[in-house]
Design a protein around this motif. Structure first.
Motif, PDB file in Angstrom:
ATOM      1  N   LEU A   6       0.869  -1.175   0.000  1.00 15.12           N
ATOM      2  CA  LEU A   6       0.000   0.000   0.000  1.00 15.12           C
ATOM      3  C   LEU A   6       0.905   1.223   0.000  1.00 15.12           C
ATOM      4  CD1 LEU A   6      -2.468  -1.172   2.814  1.00 15.12           C
ATOM      5  CD2 LEU A   6      -2.691  -1.533   0.341  1.00 15.12           C
ATOM      6  N   ASP A   7       0.829   2.045  -1.045  1.00 17.74           N
ATOM      7  CA  ASP A   7       1.802   3.118  -1.268  1.00 17.74           C
ATOM      8  C   ASP A   7       1.221   4.516  -1.167  1.00 17.74           C
ATOM      9  OD1 ASP A   7       3.740   1.246  -1.952  1.00 17.74           O
ATOM     10  OD2 ASP A   7       3.285   1.343  -4.080  1.00 17.74           O
ATOM     11  N   PHE A   8       1.922   5.374  -0.441  1.00 17.00           N
ATOM     12  CA  PHE A   8       1.885   6.824  -0.622  1.00 17.00           C
ATOM     13  C   PHE A   8       3.218   7.206  -1.247  1.00 17.00           C
ATOM     14  CE2 PHE A   8      -1.229   7.452   2.968  1.00 17.00           C
ATOM     15  CZ  PHE A   8      -2.084   8.357   2.346  1.00 17.00           C
ATOM     16  N   GLU A   9       3.215   7.876  -2.395  1.00 13.00           N
ATOM     17  CA  GLU A   9       4.438   8.397  -2.986  1.00 13.00           C
ATOM     18  C   GLU A   9       4.215   9.869  -3.322  1.00 13.00           C
ATOM     19  OE1 GLU A   9       6.780   4.954  -5.304  1.00 13.00           O
ATOM     20  OE2 GLU A   9       4.818   5.401  -6.178  1.00 13.00           O
ATOM     21  N   PHE A  10       5.098  10.729  -2.794  1.00 10.68           N
ATOM     22  CA  PHE A  10       4.974  12.168  -3.003  1.00 10.68           C
ATOM     23  C   PHE A  10       5.983  12.581  -4.055  1.00 10.68           C
ATOM     24  CE2 PHE A  10       3.767  11.045   1.304  1.00 10.68           C
ATOM     25  CZ  PHE A  10       2.488  11.575   1.375  1.00 10.68           C
ATOM     26  N   LEU A  11       5.463  12.997  -5.207  1.00 10.53           N
ATOM     27  CA  LEU A  11       6.294  13.303  -6.364  1.00 10.53           C
ATOM     28  C   LEU A  11       6.593  14.793  -6.381  1.00 10.53           C
ATOM     29  CD1 LEU A  11       4.321  11.214  -9.037  1.00 10.53           C
ATOM     30  CD2 LEU A  11       5.914  10.418  -7.262  1.00 10.53           C
ATOM     31  N   GLY A  12       7.873  15.131  -6.268  1.00 10.25           N
ATOM     32  CA  GLY A  12       8.271  16.532  -6.221  1.00 10.25           C
ATOM     33  C   GLY A  12       7.985  17.263  -7.516  1.00 10.25           C
ATOM     34  N   ASN A  13       8.080  18.608  -7.466  1.00  6.54           N
ATOM     35  CA  ASN A  13       7.799  19.410  -8.641  1.00  6.54           C
ATOM     36  C   ASN A  13       8.642  20.674  -8.623  1.00  6.54           C
ATOM     37  OD1 ASN A  13       6.498  20.005 -11.116  1.00  6.54           O
ATOM     38  ND2 ASN A  13       4.567  19.198 -10.314  1.00  6.54           N
ATOM     39  N   ARG A  14       8.591  21.411  -9.730  1.00 10.89           N
ATOM     40  CA  ARG A  14       9.288  22.683  -9.800  1.00 10.89           C
ATOM     41  C   ARG A  14       8.615  23.692  -8.878  1.00 10.89           C
ATOM     42  NH1 ARG A  14      13.965  21.257 -11.086  1.00 10.89           N
ATOM     43  NH2 ARG A  14      14.311  20.538 -13.206  1.00 10.89           N
ATOM     44  N   SER A  15       9.360  24.685  -8.460  1.00  9.43           N
ATOM     45  CA  SER A  15       8.835  25.701  -7.542  1.00  9.43           C
ATOM     46  C   SER A  15       7.558  26.314  -8.097  1.00  9.43           C
ATOM     47  CB  SER A  15       9.881  26.802  -7.333  1.00  9.43           C
ATOM     48  OG  SER A  15      11.043  26.267  -6.733  1.00  9.43           O
ATOM     49  N   GLY A  16       6.584  26.444  -7.234  1.00 10.05           N
ATOM     50  CA  GLY A  16       5.324  27.058  -7.620  1.00 10.05           C
ATOM     51  C   GLY A  16       4.303  26.090  -8.171  1.00 10.05           C
ATOM     52  N   GLN A  17       4.712  24.857  -8.478  1.00  9.22           N
ATOM     53  CA  GLN A  17       3.791  23.855  -8.978  1.00  9.22           C
ATOM     54  C   GLN A  17       3.354  22.946  -7.821  1.00  9.22           C
ATOM     55  OE1 GLN A  17       2.676  23.867 -12.196  1.00  9.22           O
ATOM     56  NE2 GLN A  17       3.866  25.763 -12.301  1.00  9.22           N
ATOM     57  N   PRO A  18       2.154  22.391  -7.902  1.00 10.58           N
ATOM     58  CA  PRO A  18       1.681  21.572  -6.776  1.00 10.58           C
ATOM     59  C   PRO A  18       2.413  20.247  -6.680  1.00 10.58           C
ATOM     60  CG  PRO A  18       0.115  21.490  -8.595  1.00 10.58           C
ATOM     61  CD  PRO A  18       1.142  22.520  -8.971  1.00 10.58           C
ATOM     62  N   TYR A  19       2.565  19.792  -5.445  1.00  7.50           N
ATOM     63  CA  TYR A  19       3.024  18.430  -5.222  1.00  7.50           C
ATOM     64  C   TYR A  19       1.951  17.460  -5.706  1.00  7.50           C
ATOM     65  CZ  TYR A  19       7.322  18.068  -2.382  1.00  7.50           C
ATOM     66  OH  TYR A  19       8.614  18.023  -1.939  1.00  7.50           O
ATOM     67  N   THR A  20       2.386  16.305  -6.197  1.00 10.26           N
ATOM     68  CA  THR A  20       1.473  15.235  -6.581  1.00 10.26           C
ATOM     69  C   THR A  20       1.663  14.067  -5.622  1.00 10.26           C
ATOM     70  OG1 THR A  20       1.504  15.852  -8.925  1.00 10.26           O
ATOM     71  CG2 THR A  20       0.835  13.592  -8.396  1.00 10.26           C
ATOM     72  N   VAL A  21       0.550  13.521  -5.138  1.00 11.04           N
ATOM     73  CA  VAL A  21       0.613  12.308  -4.340  1.00 11.04           C
ATOM     74  C   VAL A  21       0.097  11.156  -5.194  1.00 11.04           C
ATOM     75  CG1 VAL A  21      -1.659  12.756  -3.272  1.00 11.04           C
ATOM     76  CG2 VAL A  21      -0.074  11.137  -2.212  1.00 11.04           C
ATOM     77  N   GLN A  22       0.890  10.110  -5.301  1.00 14.37           N
ATOM     78  CA  GLN A  22       0.494   8.913  -6.030  1.00 14.37           C
ATOM     79  C   GLN A  22       0.236   7.791  -5.031  1.00 14.37           C
ATOM     80  OE1 GLN A  22       2.227   7.450  -9.898  1.00 14.37           O
ATOM     81  NE2 GLN A  22       3.224   5.959  -8.580  1.00 14.37           N
ATOM     82  N   THR A  23      -0.893   7.122  -5.167  1.00 15.81           N
ATOM     83  CA  THR A  23      -1.187   5.947  -4.358  1.00 15.81           C
ATOM     84  C   THR A  23      -1.249   4.724  -5.260  1.00 15.81           C
ATOM     85  OG1 THR A  23      -3.587   6.289  -4.523  1.00 15.81           O
ATOM     86  CG2 THR A  23      -2.461   7.255  -2.620  1.00 15.81           C
ATOM     87  N   ASN A  24      -0.966   3.571  -4.654  1.00 10.89           N
ATOM     88  CA  ASN A  24      -1.029   2.320  -5.406  1.00 10.89           C
ATOM     89  C   ASN A  24      -1.374   1.200  -4.437  1.00 10.89           C
ATOM     90  OD1 ASN A  24      -0.910   0.533  -7.538  1.00 10.89           O
ATOM     91  ND2 ASN A  24       1.239   0.909  -8.032  1.00 10.89           N
ATOM     92  N   VAL A  25      -2.008   0.166  -4.959  1.00  7.23           N
ATOM     93  CA  VAL A  25      -2.380  -0.996  -4.163  1.00  7.23           C
ATOM     94  C   VAL A  25      -1.910  -2.244  -4.889  1.00  7.23           C
ATOM     95  CG1 VAL A  25      -4.294  -2.368  -3.239  1.00  7.23           C
ATOM     96  CG2 VAL A  25      -4.405   0.134  -3.152  1.00  7.23           C
ATOM     97  N   PHE A  26      -1.072  -3.034  -4.224  1.00  5.76           N
ATOM     98  CA  PHE A  26      -0.693  -4.358  -4.708  1.00  5.76           C
ATOM     99  C   PHE A  26      -1.388  -5.391  -3.821  1.00  5.76           C
ATOM    100  CE2 PHE A  26       2.658  -1.871  -6.482  1.00  5.76           C
ATOM    101  CZ  PHE A  26       3.173  -2.576  -7.566  1.00  5.76           C
ATOM    102  N   ALA A  27      -2.074  -6.328  -4.438  1.00  5.55           N
ATOM    103  CA  ALA A  27      -2.725  -7.408  -3.705  1.00  5.55           C
ATOM    104  C   ALA A  27      -2.321  -8.730  -4.335  1.00  5.55           C
ATOM    105  CB  ALA A  27      -4.249  -7.251  -3.736  1.00  5.55           C
ATOM    106  N   ARG A  28      -1.588  -9.538  -3.564  1.00  2.29           N
ATOM    107  CA  ARG A  28      -1.098 -10.840  -4.020  1.00  2.29           C
ATOM    108  C   ARG A  28      -0.367 -10.739  -5.358  1.00  2.29           C
ATOM    109  NH1 ARG A  28      -6.539 -14.196  -2.429  1.00  2.29           N
ATOM    110  NH2 ARG A  28      -6.769 -13.241  -0.372  1.00  2.29           N
ATOM    111  N   GLY A  29       0.472  -9.729  -5.444  1.00  4.00           N
ATOM    112  CA  GLY A  29       1.328  -9.564  -6.606  1.00  4.00           C
ATOM    113  C   GLY A  29       0.743  -8.732  -7.726  1.00  4.00           C
ATOM    114  N   LYS A  30      -0.534  -8.397  -7.655  1.00  7.41           N
ATOM    115  CA  LYS A  30      -1.169  -7.608  -8.714  1.00  7.41           C
ATOM    116  C   LYS A  30      -1.199  -6.138  -8.302  1.00  7.41           C
ATOM    117  CE  LYS A  30      -3.873  -6.489 -12.235  1.00  7.41           C
ATOM    118  NZ  LYS A  30      -3.971  -5.039 -11.960  1.00  7.41           N
TER     119      LYS A  30
END
Length: 289
Positions: free
Chosen positions: A106-130
């Motif tokens: 279960l992932d929270f990943e915070f993807l950085g950005n150039r100054s003045g641009q919003p941060y992006t949060v990416q989530t992901n779910v792996f269940a039994r390898g998928k």
């Protein structure tokens, strides 16, 4: 109408700050529950061990992990992200079973950005390898200005990702429809700060500006309220725990409104609607999760 909805969300967030969930988790220092997994010189304890600083520079990033593994529970951390130009960096907070091909994650990943641009949060779910279930949102606040709480509620009914008190993602248990669920493997808690400029910002077009290094991310208030594996007898009956009680088996009406607001106003990518990757929506998408 949009401004009025935002006002309601803001008021609700304030009210939530006045309410304490029935967690029995104790306030912890970093070393009570975690250990450093790599680059010890890049992790600094602060505030008598109740907070830490992670550092990324041209020589290395760093990471840490929980000493225990858990099966169901509520896990949260307060995080303050890299200010200014953070393009190419990734701060990750996630749970992982470390079982290779059949891993749960279960992932929270915070993807950085150039100054003045919003941060992006990416989530992901792996269940039994998928996996391959990425969703991305632009944060509606400056996550580097102050600490915000990032949480995962995980029980036998659903998994909910929260930012402060706003649910941004729900993954329901619909094993009855043939969709694997995260309920058979215990998972550790991990966090890393690392160089991902080959993909993190605009698909890798924006590289890290090392003249701005070192980069720092801060953590505090490590709140783990879950069943350790192997665990106490109370965990053998999963209905004994607050996070499995009926009020936590689905979103309540206020949470549902916040969930719709966040996804309507801030979601920028959803694997469910990516026709190139998924000409036929995966079954969990058809179930509305």
């Amino acid at each position: 109408m949009a401004n009025f909805t935002y006002l309601l969300i803001t008021i609700s967030l304030f009210l939530d700050l006045m309410t304490v969930h029935p967690s029995t988790a104790r306030p912890t220092t970093f070393l009570q529950d975690f250990y450093i997994t790599w680059s010890e010189s890049h992790i600094k304890q602060m505030e008598n061990g109740t907070a830490i600083q992670l550092q990324l520079d041209p020589t290395s990033g760093c990471g840490f992990a929980s000493k225990n593994k858990y099966l169901f529970g509520h896990i949260s951390m307060k995080i303050k992200l890299i200010p200014g130009d953070s393009a190419g960096t990734v701060t990750a907070f996630y749970l992982n079973s470390n079982t290779n091909e059949i891993r749960d994650e279960l992932d929270f990943e915070f993807l950085g950005n150039r100054s003045g641009q919003p941060y992006t949060v990416q989530t992901n779910v792996f269940a039994r390898g998928k996996g391959n279930r990425e969703q991305r949102m632009n944060l509606w606040f400056d996550p580097a200005a102050e600490f915000h709480t990032y949480s995962v509620l995980w029980n036998q009914h659903h998994i909910v990702f929260f930012i402060d008190s706003v649910p941004i993602r729900v993954f329901k248990n619909i094993e009855s429809k043939g969709v694997p669920y995260v309920n058979s493997q215990s998972m550790g808690i991990y966090s890393t700060l690392w160089n991902a400029d080959d993909w993190a910002t605009r698909g890798g077009l924006e590289k890290i500006d090392w003249s701005k290094a070192p980069f720092y991310t801060y953590y505090k208030d490590f709140d783990i309220d879950g069943c350790t594996v192997p665990g106490p007898p109370s965990c053998t009956n999963k209905t004994n725990n607050w996070w499995a009680a009926p009020p936590y088996q689905q979103l309540d009406p206020i949470q549902s409104r916040k969930y719709r607001w966040a996804r309507l106003n801030h979601m920028i990518y959803d694997y469910c609607t990516d026709k190139t990757r998924n000409p036929v929506p995966p079954p969990e998408c058809l179930a509305g999760i």
